[in-house]
Design a protein around this motif. Sequence first.
Motif, PDB file in Angstrom:
ATOM      1  N   ILE A 165     -22.921 -51.685 -25.432  1.00 16.30           N
ATOM      2  CA  ILE A 165     -23.986 -52.145 -24.534  1.00 16.30           C
ATOM      3  C   ILE A 165     -23.905 -53.744 -24.441  1.00 16.30           C
ATOM      4  CG2 ILE A 165     -26.482 -52.752 -25.096  1.00 16.30           C
ATOM      5  CD1 ILE A 165     -26.495 -50.359 -27.034  1.00 16.30           C
ATOM      6  N   VAL A 166     -23.383 -54.333 -25.015  1.00 19.31           N
ATOM      7  CA  VAL A 166     -22.945 -55.793 -25.021  1.00 19.31           C
ATOM      8  C   VAL A 166     -22.260 -55.992 -23.668  1.00 19.31           C
ATOM      9  CG1 VAL A 166     -21.917 -57.975 -25.892  1.00 19.31           C
ATOM     10  CG2 VAL A 166     -23.335 -56.363 -27.443  1.00 19.31           C
ATOM     11  N   ILE A 168     -23.953 -55.604 -20.577  1.00 21.54           N
ATOM     12  CA  ILE A 168     -25.102 -56.799 -20.399  1.00 21.54           C
ATOM     13  C   ILE A 168     -23.980 -58.141 -19.885  1.00 21.54           C
ATOM     14  CG2 ILE A 168     -26.339 -58.502 -21.469  1.00 21.54           C
ATOM     15  CD1 ILE A 168     -27.209 -56.258 -23.384  1.00 21.54           C
ATOM     16  N   LEU A 189     -24.228 -60.137 -16.145  1.00 20.24           N
ATOM     17  CA  LEU A 189     -24.477 -61.518 -16.096  1.00 20.24           C
ATOM     18  C   LEU A 189     -23.291 -62.229 -15.688  1.00 20.24           C
ATOM     19  CD1 LEU A 189     -26.056 -62.160 -19.611  1.00 20.24           C
ATOM     20  CD2 LEU A 189     -27.273 -61.918 -17.546  1.00 20.24           C
ATOM     21  N   THR A 237     -23.461 -63.417 -28.838  1.00 21.10           N
ATOM     22  CA  THR A 237     -23.540 -62.067 -29.122  1.00 21.10           C
ATOM     23  C   THR A 237     -23.293 -61.609 -30.328  1.00 21.10           C
ATOM     24  OG1 THR A 237     -21.420 -61.841 -28.250  1.00 21.10           O
ATOM     25  CG2 THR A 237     -22.979 -61.780 -26.560  1.00 21.10           C
TER      26      THR A 237
END
Length: 677
Positions: A518-519, A522, A526, A576
């Motif tokens: 998931i990270v 993301i 970005l 994070t």
Amino acid sequence: MQQNQKKQVLLVGNPNVGKSTVFNALCNKKQKTGNYAGVTVSSHSGTYFFSNEEVEVIDLPGSYSLYPSSEDEAIFSKYLIDRQDSYAGVIYIVETLSLKRGLLLFQQIQDLGIPILLIVNQIDQAERRGITIDTRKLSRSLGVDVIETNAKEQQGIDDIRTAVAQNLFAKTDKPSFDIPAEHSGFVKKMVEAKNFDNEYKAWLNISFGKTLDKIDSLQNMLQEPDAKSLVPKRLQVQETVRRYQIIDRALAEVIHKKPQMKELLTEKLDRVLVHKFWGYVIFLFILLVIFQSVFLIAEYPMNWIDSLFGWLSTFANEHLPEGPINSLVSQGIIPGIGGIVIFAPQIGILLYFLYLLEDSGYMARVIFLMDRFLRPFGLNGKSIVPLVSGTACAIPAVISTRNIENLKERLLTILVTPFMTCSARLPVYSIIIGLIISDKTIFGIQYKALVLLGMYLLGFIVALLSAAVLKKFIKNKGKTYLVMDLPTYKKPLFGYDLKMVLVKVWEFITGAGKIIFIVSIIIWVLSYFGPKQQPDEFMASDVELDHSYLARMGRAIEPAIAPLGYDWKMGVGILTSFVAREVFVGTMSTLYSLNDDAPEGKVIDKMRMDVKPNGEKVFSFATGISILLFYAFAMQCVSTIAVVYKETKSWKWTGLQVAMMTGLAYFVSLIAYQILK
């Protein structure tokens, strides 16, 4: 076809009698067994099928008595008493070498009228000491079926299944404990008033006092004139003394011991391993061997994993269509997940050594050694169980504090346990130590192993110092003493422990992998897009990493982290990793894979060669030490914060812990960088 019936039984016994091993053998479960008290601090359940019947086994926390002195014993007593209608009987485990101690709780359960089956475990240990137990006489004396087992070797397990299938649980009509004459009148009055099944249940309720809130409240009746002498603690002591007198008479004709011809291995080893000086030296040496192995043995599988994910990234880049999906998979997801999987061998090696130490009986000696050492800091020997467990994961470590009787010592242990270096910190330590510490050795020991040992010792020392400070602000509620049996040394189950390690490592990979996945997405989104793009450019091309939304976010926090020596990429990694510490490595792997200016090669090589605009190394020695210290102290694990609140039921202490650890991490990292730069 006949439908399978379902039956529920409880697995009960003192701590450290092999109860969890019996549970694993019965149900083929992968519950970790440890050779020290307090491993099971909440009930576990498993099922097995036998004789056309499904049996659910509830493994309750170990306890010495129905009268609880700690959180885990309270869980046990509440379940056993409140749920009598839900289970068919109790499988009660005793160890051959501690039969007298184990029969105290056995008699209490039996006197409640609960159907029970007695298992005498670890018979091999008795044989080595020249001890024989006449189980037939024991069965007749106690009025219960007795089964001999050696659970680690699977001996007697099918006998237990057969006994459960045949409902060989015995239920006594006459309690072995006679109510003292001076209290019998009041007890009989209680039986009539509360409709108890027998007098012992009434006695038990009086003796509990206010300990268990789910047992009938007797406070009004305890105010009567003839109840003034009924002090719960005194009644408990009175019962214990009388029960041991009964047990001594029962065992007099049952246990036979041959003259011991030679000193056993356990006694010989304990002369050194629990020595006031050499015991600590040997423990430190064992830790050093473990950390040396973490680097040496893990080097080859780590290289294989790194090559595999490098090949996967290249393969995806060459075979997927050019565009956002190609970039996301080859430069985002694969490097991110690979950045955390590569450390699985190190985590596995560390856990395997810890499991072997537990299994052998050595960890019980560590508890004994550490009790004297921990007392000045407001802790006791049992605190070492959560502290050592914290080297695997802080979450079960915090839960395991339930076996600490003293509330102040338990709270202190909860607050300082997250300082211990958990497996989630290991990837961060490994990659930073690899960046700033050379491959040189001293006396055959790598500098890297010494630094890693130092990080573990640093966490332990800071945990102790924090406890010494916090104990001044937490009121003490009585003094406690460590009372425990040192088990005999046992040959570890090397194969079983290896299976356990593989399960734990897989749980780490899948658990961290979900977060990293998931990270990584993301971070890729970005970093792929930036504020300078036009709307029609979003689906066509990416921007340079330095001009992305991610870079803008990182530079927004850069003024706060620059004094610590961090650039914006490290700032993003720290942000994070508040989800979980190991995410820092996955984040850095993704960022350096996305950076077109980074050189080709392994992620660690890209990080080593990265430079700031002024030409300085991004990961200098000063910066590396600053990062190590930050992750040594920072409270960067949402799950740990949640479990601390659950165990303390206080936002005050949870908030204090987060603020204390994060503040300390920032301050120490700041000082270290400013001095070393």
